[in-house]
Design a protein around this motif. Structure first.
Motif, PDB file in Angstrom:
ATOM      1  N   TRP B  35      -0.037  -3.308  -2.735  1.00  0.00           N
ATOM      2  CA  TRP B  35      -1.452  -3.171  -2.419  1.00  0.00           C
ATOM      3  C   TRP B  35      -1.589  -2.947  -0.915  1.00  0.00           C
ATOM      4  CZ3 TRP B  35      -5.311  -2.059  -5.393  1.00  0.00           C
ATOM      5  CH2 TRP B  35      -5.369  -2.509  -6.715  1.00  0.00           C
ATOM      6  N   TYR B  36      -2.326  -1.891  -0.559  1.00  0.00           N
ATOM      7  CA  TYR B  36      -2.620  -1.584   0.826  1.00  0.00           C
ATOM      8  C   TYR B  36      -4.130  -1.613   1.041  1.00  0.00           C
ATOM      9  CZ  TYR B  36       2.122   0.312   1.508  1.00  0.00           C
ATOM     10  OH  TYR B  36       3.487   0.476   1.608  1.00  0.00           O
ATOM     11  N   LEU B  46      -0.239  -3.004   4.695  1.00  0.00           N
ATOM     12  CA  LEU B  46       0.293  -3.593   3.477  1.00  0.00           C
ATOM     13  C   LEU B  46      -0.239  -5.002   3.305  1.00  0.00           C
ATOM     14  CD1 LEU B  46       2.279  -3.391   1.067  1.00  0.00           C
ATOM     15  CD2 LEU B  46       4.019  -4.358   2.587  1.00  0.00           C
ATOM     16  N   LEU B  47      -0.780  -5.291   2.125  1.00  0.00           N
ATOM     17  CA  LEU B  47      -1.315  -6.608   1.819  1.00  0.00           C
ATOM     18  C   LEU B  47      -0.329  -7.428   0.988  1.00  0.00           C
ATOM     19  CD1 LEU B  47      -4.942  -5.618   0.783  1.00  0.00           C
ATOM     20  CD2 LEU B  47      -4.146  -6.397   3.027  1.00  0.00           C
ATOM     21  N   ILE B  56       5.238 -12.172  -6.242  1.00  0.00           N
ATOM     22  CA  ILE B  56       4.290 -11.613  -5.288  1.00  0.00           C
ATOM     23  C   ILE B  56       4.667 -12.076  -3.891  1.00  0.00           C
ATOM     24  CG2 ILE B  56       1.879 -11.377  -4.630  1.00  0.00           C
ATOM     25  CD1 ILE B  56       2.454 -10.380  -7.452  1.00  0.00           C
ATOM     26  N   SER B  57       4.683 -11.136  -2.965  1.00  0.00           N
ATOM     27  CA  SER B  57       4.886 -11.477  -1.558  1.00  0.00           C
ATOM     28  C   SER B  57       3.675 -11.010  -0.771  1.00  0.00           C
ATOM     29  CB  SER B  57       6.148 -10.808  -1.020  1.00  0.00           C
ATOM     30  OG  SER B  57       7.295 -11.305  -1.677  1.00  0.00           O
ATOM     31  N   SER B  58       3.230 -11.861   0.118  1.00  0.00           N
ATOM     32  CA  SER B  58       2.053 -11.563   0.924  1.00  0.00           C
ATOM     33  C   SER B  58       2.473 -11.189   2.330  1.00  0.00           C
ATOM     34  CB  SER B  58       1.136 -12.780   0.971  1.00  0.00           C
ATOM     35  OG  SER B  58       0.056 -12.552   1.856  1.00  0.00           O
ATOM     36  N   GLU B  59       1.870 -10.131   2.815  1.00  0.00           N
ATOM     37  CA  GLU B  59       2.184  -9.686   4.167  1.00  0.00           C
ATOM     38  C   GLU B  59       1.185 -10.203   5.187  1.00  0.00           C
ATOM     39  OE1 GLU B  59       4.801  -7.494   5.533  1.00  0.00           O
ATOM     40  OE2 GLU B  59       5.578  -8.534   3.764  1.00  0.00           O
ATOM     41  N   LEU B  64      -7.604 -12.686   0.149  1.00  0.00           N
ATOM     42  CA  LEU B  64      -7.244 -11.995  -1.075  1.00  0.00           C
ATOM     43  C   LEU B  64      -5.974 -12.567  -1.683  1.00  0.00           C
ATOM     44  CD1 LEU B  64      -7.809  -8.388   0.293  1.00  0.00           C
ATOM     45  CD2 LEU B  64      -9.374  -9.676  -1.172  1.00  0.00           C
ATOM     46  N   SER B  65      -5.788 -12.327  -2.966  1.00  0.00           N
ATOM     47  CA  SER B  65      -4.560 -12.700  -3.650  1.00  0.00           C
ATOM     48  C   SER B  65      -4.187 -11.585  -4.604  1.00  0.00           C
ATOM     49  CB  SER B  65      -4.731 -14.022  -4.408  1.00  0.00           C
ATOM     50  OG  SER B  65      -5.732 -13.879  -5.410  1.00  0.00           O
TER      51      SER B  65
END
Lengths: 115, 114
Positions: B35-36, B46-47, B56-59, B64-65
């Motif tokens: 997701w961007y 990049l989100l 899931i990895s968060s940047e 948001l999730s």
């Protein structure tokens, strides 16, 4: 962390002429990939061309070619015989060869084609 | 051939309301999903990214999730939208073991928070 810089916010070219878009990047890695994406007004991101860092030969896709200078960390895009449909935002992107294949994008160059 | 879908295409939501954006990929298995977010006139940020179901990895820490309930489905969510969440959201996929692992993007969702 890698960074990608596009120093030309806007460029314009006469139809049928050639234009070069600049991109520089900063990395400490030796193996990586570089891409140019096109984003027309529809905002769909379209892959234009790609380059592997270990390849010395510059990539070419029809009217699109790159000038990859690894030592200078430069990756410019040349569009030959510009067409009206080439008008778009162009983004340079970097991807590390290791780890997750996430892309780091530049801020883009808006290309206008003058009829 | 592979295709990627996003919906809705546009969305207008009030501040404080929940959000759910969906992305699905067809024609491939075990894709990496991303997701961007793209602010007006800017590049992509990049989100989240995912290499498998439930992974899931968060940047960027934010409001948001993301979730990946199925192999080819990627969802971007929020419990309470902020004005600053207004943006253009793009989903992308890449194939494992592909030579360049280039990413292919969906058509995007334009979110306006009022």
């Amino acid at each position: 962390a890698q960074t990608v810089t596009q120093s030309q916010p806007e460029m314009s070219v006469q139809e049928a002429e050639t234009v070069t878009l600049s991109c520089t990047y900063d990395t400490s890695e030796s193996d990586y990939y570089l891409f140019w994406y096109k984003q027309p007004p529809s905002r769909q991101m379209i892959l234009v061309i790609r380059q592997e860092a270990y390849k010395q030969q510059n990539a070419t896709e029809n009217r699109f070619s790159v000038n990859f200078q690894k030592a200078a960390k430069s990756f410019s895009l040349k569009i030959s015989d510009s067409q009206l449909g080439d008008a778009a935002m162009y983004f340079c992107a970097y991807r590390s060869q290791s780890g997750v294949e996430k892309l780091t994008f530049g801020t883009g160059t808006r290309l206008t084609i003058i009829p | 051939s592979q295709t990627i879908h996003q919906w809705p295409a546009t969305l207008v939501q009030p501040v404080g309301s929940p959000l759910s954006l969906e992305c699905t990929v067809e024609g491939t298995s075990n894709p990496n999903l991303y997701w961007y977010r793209q602010a007006a006139g800017r590049g992509l940020q990049l989100l989240f990214y995912s290499v498998g179901i439930g992974q899931i990895s968060s940047e960027v820490p934010q409001n948001l999730s993301a979730s990946r309930p199925q192999d080819r489905q990627f969802i971007l969510s929020s419990k309470k939208l902020l004005l600053s969440d207004s943006s253009f959201y793009l989903c992308a996929w890449s194939a494992l073991a592909a030579p360049y692992n280039e990413q292919f993007f969906g058509p995007g969702t334009r979110l306006t928070v009022l």
